[in-house]
Scaffold this motif. Structure first.
Motif, PDB file in Angstrom:
ATOM      1  N   MET A   1       0.702  -1.062  -0.012  1.00 21.68           N
ATOM      2  CA  MET A   1      -0.260  -0.031   0.055  1.00 21.68           C
ATOM      3  C   MET A   1       0.912   1.268  -0.054  1.00 21.68           C
ATOM      4  O   MET A   1       1.833   1.227   0.471  1.00 21.68           O
ATOM      5  CB  MET A   1      -0.820  -0.036   1.135  1.00 21.68           C
ATOM      6  CG  MET A   1      -0.304   0.060   2.680  1.00 21.68           C
ATOM      7  SD  MET A   1       0.108   1.330   3.341  1.00 21.68           S
ATOM      8  CE  MET A   1      -1.343   2.258   3.544  1.00 21.68           C
TER       9      MET A   1
ATOM     10  N   SER B   1       6.797  -4.692   3.024  1.00 22.72           N
ATOM     11  CA  SER B   1       6.776  -6.119   3.506  1.00 22.72           C
ATOM     12  C   SER B   1       7.130  -7.054   2.564  1.00 22.72           C
ATOM     13  O   SER B   1       7.328  -8.041   3.130  1.00 22.72           O
ATOM     14  CB  SER B   1       5.256  -6.100   4.201  1.00 22.72           C
ATOM     15  OG  SER B   1       4.387  -6.255   3.200  1.00 22.72           O
TER      16      SER B   1
ATOM     17  N   PHE C   1      -2.977   6.187   2.486  1.00 21.26           N
ATOM     18  CA  PHE C   1      -3.521   5.446   3.676  1.00 21.26           C
ATOM     19  C   PHE C   1      -4.658   6.191   4.395  1.00 21.26           C
ATOM     20  O   PHE C   1      -4.453   7.544   4.538  1.00 21.26           O
ATOM     21  CB  PHE C   1      -2.510   5.289   4.777  1.00 21.26           C
ATOM     22  CG  PHE C   1      -2.911   4.548   5.884  1.00 21.26           C
ATOM     23  CD1 PHE C   1      -4.097   3.432   5.689  1.00 21.26           C
ATOM     24  CD2 PHE C   1      -2.377   4.611   7.296  1.00 21.26           C
ATOM     25  CE1 PHE C   1      -4.371   2.802   6.756  1.00 21.26           C
ATOM     26  CE2 PHE C   1      -2.898   4.143   8.368  1.00 21.26           C
ATOM     27  CZ  PHE C   1      -4.029   3.146   8.019  1.00 21.26           C
ATOM     28  N   SER C   2      -5.851   5.698   4.724  1.00 26.59           N
ATOM     29  CA  SER C   2      -7.105   6.268   5.022  1.00 26.59           C
ATOM     30  C   SER C   2      -7.332   5.421   6.286  1.00 26.59           C
ATOM     31  O   SER C   2      -7.125   4.263   6.477  1.00 26.59           O
ATOM     32  CB  SER C   2      -8.257   6.540   4.031  1.00 26.59           C
ATOM     33  OG  SER C   2      -9.190   6.573   4.552  1.00 26.59           O
ATOM     34  N   ASP C   3      -7.989   6.076   7.253  1.00 27.68           N
ATOM     35  CA  ASP C   3      -8.391   5.490   8.411  1.00 27.68           C
ATOM     36  C   ASP C   3      -9.579   4.631   8.086  1.00 27.68           C
ATOM     37  O   ASP C   3     -10.279   3.862   8.682  1.00 27.68           O
ATOM     38  CB  ASP C   3      -8.476   6.380   9.666  1.00 27.68           C
ATOM     39  CG  ASP C   3      -9.625   7.586   9.295  1.00 27.68           C
ATOM     40  OD1 ASP C   3      -9.579   8.212   8.282  1.00 27.68           O
ATOM     41  OD2 ASP C   3     -10.780   7.617  10.188  1.00 27.68           O
TER      42      ASP C   3
ATOM     43  N   VAL D   1      -6.689  -8.387  -5.548  1.00 32.38           N
ATOM     44  CA  VAL D   1      -5.540  -7.476  -5.340  1.00 32.38           C
ATOM     45  C   VAL D   1      -5.676  -7.432  -3.775  1.00 32.38           C
ATOM     46  O   VAL D   1      -6.732  -7.298  -3.233  1.00 32.38           O
ATOM     47  CB  VAL D   1      -5.563  -5.675  -5.918  1.00 32.38           C
ATOM     48  CG1 VAL D   1      -4.462  -4.805  -5.124  1.00 32.38           C
ATOM     49  CG2 VAL D   1      -5.269  -5.782  -7.223  1.00 32.38           C
ATOM     50  N   HIS D   2      -4.285  -7.564  -3.061  1.00 35.34           N
ATOM     51  CA  HIS D   2      -4.437  -7.428  -1.718  1.00 35.34           C
ATOM     52  C   HIS D   2      -3.251  -6.444  -1.284  1.00 35.34           C
ATOM     53  O   HIS D   2      -2.252  -6.640  -1.453  1.00 35.34           O
ATOM     54  CB  HIS D   2      -3.838  -8.955  -1.079  1.00 35.34           C
ATOM     55  CG  HIS D   2      -4.688 -10.007  -1.607  1.00 35.34           C
ATOM     56  ND1 HIS D   2      -5.851 -10.270  -1.046  1.00 35.34           N
ATOM     57  CD2 HIS D   2      -4.475 -10.816  -2.493  1.00 35.34           C
ATOM     58  CE1 HIS D   2      -6.413 -11.175  -1.510  1.00 35.34           C
ATOM     59  NE2 HIS D   2      -5.632 -11.729  -2.590  1.00 35.34           N
ATOM     60  N   LEU D   3      -3.872  -5.327  -0.683  1.00 35.21           N
ATOM     61  CA  LEU D   3      -2.767  -4.541  -0.024  1.00 35.21           C
ATOM     62  C   LEU D   3      -1.924  -5.170   1.121  1.00 35.21           C
ATOM     63  O   LEU D   3      -2.450  -5.467   2.161  1.00 35.21           O
ATOM     64  CB  LEU D   3      -3.654  -3.084   0.174  1.00 35.21           C
ATOM     65  CG  LEU D   3      -4.152  -2.553  -0.961  1.00 35.21           C
ATOM     66  CD1 LEU D   3      -4.742  -1.081  -0.273  1.00 35.21           C
ATOM     67  CD2 LEU D   3      -2.930  -1.936  -1.973  1.00 35.21           C
ATOM     68  N   VAL D   4      -0.886  -4.824   0.956  1.00 32.91           N
ATOM     69  CA  VAL D   4      -0.107  -5.332   2.213  1.00 32.91           C
ATOM     70  C   VAL D   4       0.972  -4.313   2.991  1.00 32.91           C
ATOM     71  O   VAL D   4       0.839  -2.974   2.021  1.00 32.91           O
ATOM     72  CB  VAL D   4       0.738  -6.552   2.020  1.00 32.91           C
ATOM     73  CG1 VAL D   4       0.160  -7.495   1.663  1.00 32.91           C
ATOM     74  CG2 VAL D   4       2.012  -6.219   0.811  1.00 32.91           C
ATOM     75  N   SER D   5       1.415  -4.325   4.024  1.00 28.20           N
ATOM     76  CA  SER D   5       2.087  -3.219   4.615  1.00 28.20           C
ATOM     77  C   SER D   5       3.203  -2.597   3.368  1.00 28.20           C
ATOM     78  O   SER D   5       4.096  -3.371   2.965  1.00 28.20           O
ATOM     79  CB  SER D   5       2.796  -3.584   6.002  1.00 28.20           C
ATOM     80  OG  SER D   5       1.973  -3.841   6.658  1.00 28.20           O
ATOM     81  N   PRO D   6       3.614  -1.230   3.669  1.00 33.22           N
ATOM     82  CA  PRO D   6       4.705  -0.720   3.134  1.00 33.22           C
ATOM     83  C   PRO D   6       6.052  -1.603   3.344  1.00 33.22           C
ATOM     84  O   PRO D   6       6.240  -1.984   4.670  1.00 33.22           O
ATOM     85  CB  PRO D   6       4.840   0.559   3.446  1.00 33.22           C
ATOM     86  CG  PRO D   6       3.842   0.884   4.259  1.00 33.22           C
ATOM     87  CD  PRO D   6       3.110  -0.216   4.473  1.00 33.22           C
TER      88      PRO D   6
ATOM     89  N   PRO E   1       1.859   4.615   1.544  1.00 32.63           N
ATOM     90  CA  PRO E   1       1.447   5.216   2.897  1.00 32.63           C
ATOM     91  C   PRO E   1       0.812   6.689   2.726  1.00 32.63           C
ATOM     92  O   PRO E   1      -0.020   6.925   3.405  1.00 32.63           O
ATOM     93  CB  PRO E   1       3.006   5.422   3.400  1.00 32.63           C
ATOM     94  CG  PRO E   1       3.590   4.464   2.745  1.00 32.63           C
ATOM     95  CD  PRO E   1       3.072   4.149   1.468  1.00 32.63           C
TER      96      PRO E   1
ATOM     97  N   GLU F   1      -8.278  -1.012  -3.605  1.00 28.56           N
ATOM     98  CA  GLU F   1      -7.911  -2.327  -4.173  1.00 28.56           C
ATOM     99  C   GLU F   1      -8.512  -2.508  -5.178  1.00 28.56           C
ATOM    100  O   GLU F   1      -8.317  -3.256  -6.280  1.00 28.56           O
ATOM    101  CB  GLU F   1      -8.329  -3.426  -2.844  1.00 28.56           C
ATOM    102  CG  GLU F   1      -7.321  -3.496  -1.716  1.00 28.56           C
ATOM    103  CD  GLU F   1      -7.684  -4.828  -0.886  1.00 28.56           C
ATOM    104  OE1 GLU F   1      -6.656  -5.168  -0.355  1.00 28.56           O
ATOM    105  OE2 GLU F   1      -8.843  -5.149  -0.731  1.00 28.56           O
TER     106      GLU F   1
ATOM    107  N   MET G   1      -9.806   2.061   1.526  1.00 33.44           N
ATOM    108  CA  MET G   1      -8.689   1.360   1.268  1.00 33.44           C
ATOM    109  C   MET G   1      -9.144   0.214   0.519  1.00 33.44           C
ATOM    110  O   MET G   1      -8.251  -0.258  -0.597  1.00 33.44           O
ATOM    111  CB  MET G   1      -8.078   0.464   2.578  1.00 33.44           C
ATOM    112  CG  MET G   1      -7.466   1.676   3.595  1.00 33.44           C
ATOM    113  SD  MET G   1      -6.448   2.685   2.816  1.00 33.44           S
ATOM    114  CE  MET G   1      -4.759   1.596   2.571  1.00 33.44           C
TER     115      MET G   1
END
Lengths: 144, 435
Positions: free
Chosen positions: B376, B416, B381-383, B409-414, B378, B392, B388
């Motif tokens: 994803m 990672s 990034f939205s709360d 599509v799967h968003l993963v941590s920056p 950063p 995707e 989010m």
């Protein structure tokens, strides 16, 4: 502005992800006042209110997390039947769209506190004030 | 002013080049026929004798050589010189099966390094430059090839090999590296680390990068150029033909000039083997006409690309090949559709995502599934969960437009997804486990 600041953190939907965030919080001696975790099949969004937003945001970013700070409303209502319904009625009557809310414990056992995320903070804030709902300031939360 | 390493060859007229190729090909076919039993058998089977090859016009009469032949002949079956005359072995990574080993005489090493020197010169390298080589050293040809080319040019060479990225940046800064040689995925990682360490492009002296050994897109080029403040040049090669330097990019950055005095390219229809005219997409085939120890004739690279003799603004007359669209074995067939990871990379970078991604292909209830893990952004990034999920969805739609099939599509941590210090692993195909 009386709005409280909430930190959101992107966490992967895998074991030990929340542990990593909490470790950073702990190592920096930060205290969490309110917390909620939204989850999807792919990821989670951890939302917290802490006693030092700037520091928490800074250290989490340095640790490599995606972080965003959002202004939210925090309110305190009596711990009695029908009180949350009253809050929602006030928002509904002003046509304010509620994104999410979560409860947290306040200083008194006779009251309940809520974090409320809406699209239009100022309309909601005015409506709450007029409706007699207590809005918590950042200072209130920090000193809890 | 364009600089050449070997102006005579690099700007030679087509007629003179053809004459040179004709002579060299005739001699090479004779050398191979006389010294390599494996190849002699292939030619005999096809009824071709060395005398039938009088010029490059007769090239099509020769049999093809494939990676399977190289594996069959492992290790010495294609060797054309006594081992006592060989001075080096290099090898492929062996990720797709048995390793392929290539042998070099000193002459072969010299011509290979000469090709790399042409590439470095075309990227603006001179004896004033500091050339940081972070391709792997060892059996992999990347490090030794560019290292040798850098020496020939007279650059101050930093033989870093890959890995230890913070140290790469420390050396880059302290010793004022001006040219970087590595895989494009490692260049992207070095750029990311540079900024993570709190530096900007003002803190380094890099001006050019020579990146190859894996397919990369134009979008990836722009992203690396921006991140490192350089001009990024492509370089192509494969262990089977020598290593990097078979072809290289010039300042025009519109394809790679093939060192035709050493390697004759052809484009064929991969299904029929028919030679295709210039401008058509097909499988690239190389005939090495100067190598002594491991001279491959009509070697099928499995890389798909286009050849062009369009006049180049750099003044080189060497034929150009397009960036390979992908090695035909990188291509995935998902629900009957041909998918290259590079197509997905193009969309990701266009949409502001990191070029680090992982494609997972599987088969569930007899249907192929395509899952793409994307880091994803950063900044986006939205709360709100729905924001989010919207990201995707819109990324999946953009990829669908490109590929014609629906991915998940799967968003993963920056950061990672594992960074590559060499050739990046972008695809996990679990369907093979079920077969």
């Amino acid at each position: 502005m009386a709005n409280a600041k909430q930190i959101s953190v992107f966490v992967d939907n895998k074991p030990n992800q929340l542990t990593g965030v909490m470790k950073v919080i702990k190592e920096n001696k930060l205290n969490i006042r309110a917390l909620s975790l939204a989850d999807t099949s792919d990821f989670g969004i951890l939302r917290i209110i802490v006693n030092d937003t700037d520091k928490a945001s800074d250290v989490l970013k340095k640790a490599g997390y995606a972080v965003t700070v959002t202004e939210v409303l925090a309110i305190s209502i009596p711990d009695a039947p029908g009180q949350l319904s009253r809050v929602l009625d006030i928002l509904g009557s002003e046509n304010v769209n509620l994104e999410y809310l979560y409860a947290f414990t306040g200083a008194s056992d006779k009251a309940v506190s809520f974090v409320i995320r809406v699209d239009d903070n100022s309309t909601a804030e005015t409506a709450f004030t007029n409706g007699g709902i207590i809005i918590l300031t950042e200072k209130d939360i920090t000193e809890m | 002013m364009e600089k050449y390493w070997n102006q005579e060859i690099e700007t030679m007229s087509r007629e003179d080049m053809k004459k040179l190729q004709d002579e060299r090909l005739v001699a090479q076919v004779k050398h191979v026929y006389e010294n390599v039993e494996y190849y002699r058998n292939l030619m005999d089977e096809k009824g071709v004798k060395p005398d039938d090859i009088k010029s490059t016009d007769d090239l099509h009469k020769l049999p093809f050589l494939s990676k399977a032949d190289l594996r069959d002949a492992y290790p010495y079956g294609l060797l054309a010189k006594p081992l006592s005359e060989c001075v080096r072995i290099q090898s492929t990574s062996g990720t797709t099966g048995k390793r392929v080993v290539a042998f070099y005489t000193q002459h072969d090493i010299d011509l290979w390094e000469d090709c790399c020197a042409r590439a470095i010169t075309a990227a603006g390298g001179t004896e004033e430059d500091v050339c940081q080589v972070c391709y792997g050293y060892g059996l992999f040809t990347g490090g030794p090839g560019l290292n040798g080319g850098s020496h020939k040019v007279g650059c101050l060479t930093l033989p870093m090999s890959s890995g230890n990225t913070e140290r790469q940046i420390t050396f880059m800064r302290d010793l004022g590296a001006t040219i970087l040689c590595c895989t494009p995925s490692y260049a992207a990682y070095i750029g990311e680390t540079l900024h993570d360490m709190g530096y900007t492009t003002d803190d380094i002296k890099l001006k050019a990068g020579i990146f190859g050994a894996e397919p990369w897109t134009e979008e990836m080029r722009h992203s690396i150029e921006q991140s490192l403040g350089i001009k990024a040049y492509d370089i192509y090669g494969l262990t089977e033909t020598s290593g990097p330097g078979v072809s290289f990019e010039c300042s025009e950055q519109t394809g790679m000039h093939i060192n035709e005095d050493h390697f004759i390219p052809e484009i064929i229809n991969p299904d029929t083997g028919e030679v295709l005219p210039e401008g058509e997409v097909g499988e690239l085939v190389f005939t090495s006409i100067t190598k002594e120890a491991f001279p491959l004739l009509r070697y099928r690279t499995r890389d798909l690309c286009v050849l062009s003799r369009k006049k180049c603004s750099c003044g080189r007359t060497l034929i150009k090949m397009s960036k390979p669209m992908g090695r035909s074995d990188d291509m995935l067939i998902i629900r009957g559709v041909n998918v290259f990871p590079s197509q997905i990379e193009t969309v990701l970078i266009e949409q502001g995502y990191s070029p680090n991604y992982l494609i997972e292909v599987d088969r569930v209830n007899n249907t192929d599934t395509l899952d793409i893990n994307v880091e994803m952004n950063p900044e986006q990034f939205s709360d709100k969960v729905k924001d989010m999920q919207e990201q995707e969805k819109s990324l999946a739609q953009a990829i669908k437009l490109m590929l014609g099939i629906n991915p998940k599509v799967h968003l993963v941590s920056p950061k990672s997804i594992t960074r590559s210090e060499g050739k990046a692993v972008r695809v996990i195909d679990r369907r093979k486990l079920h077969d």
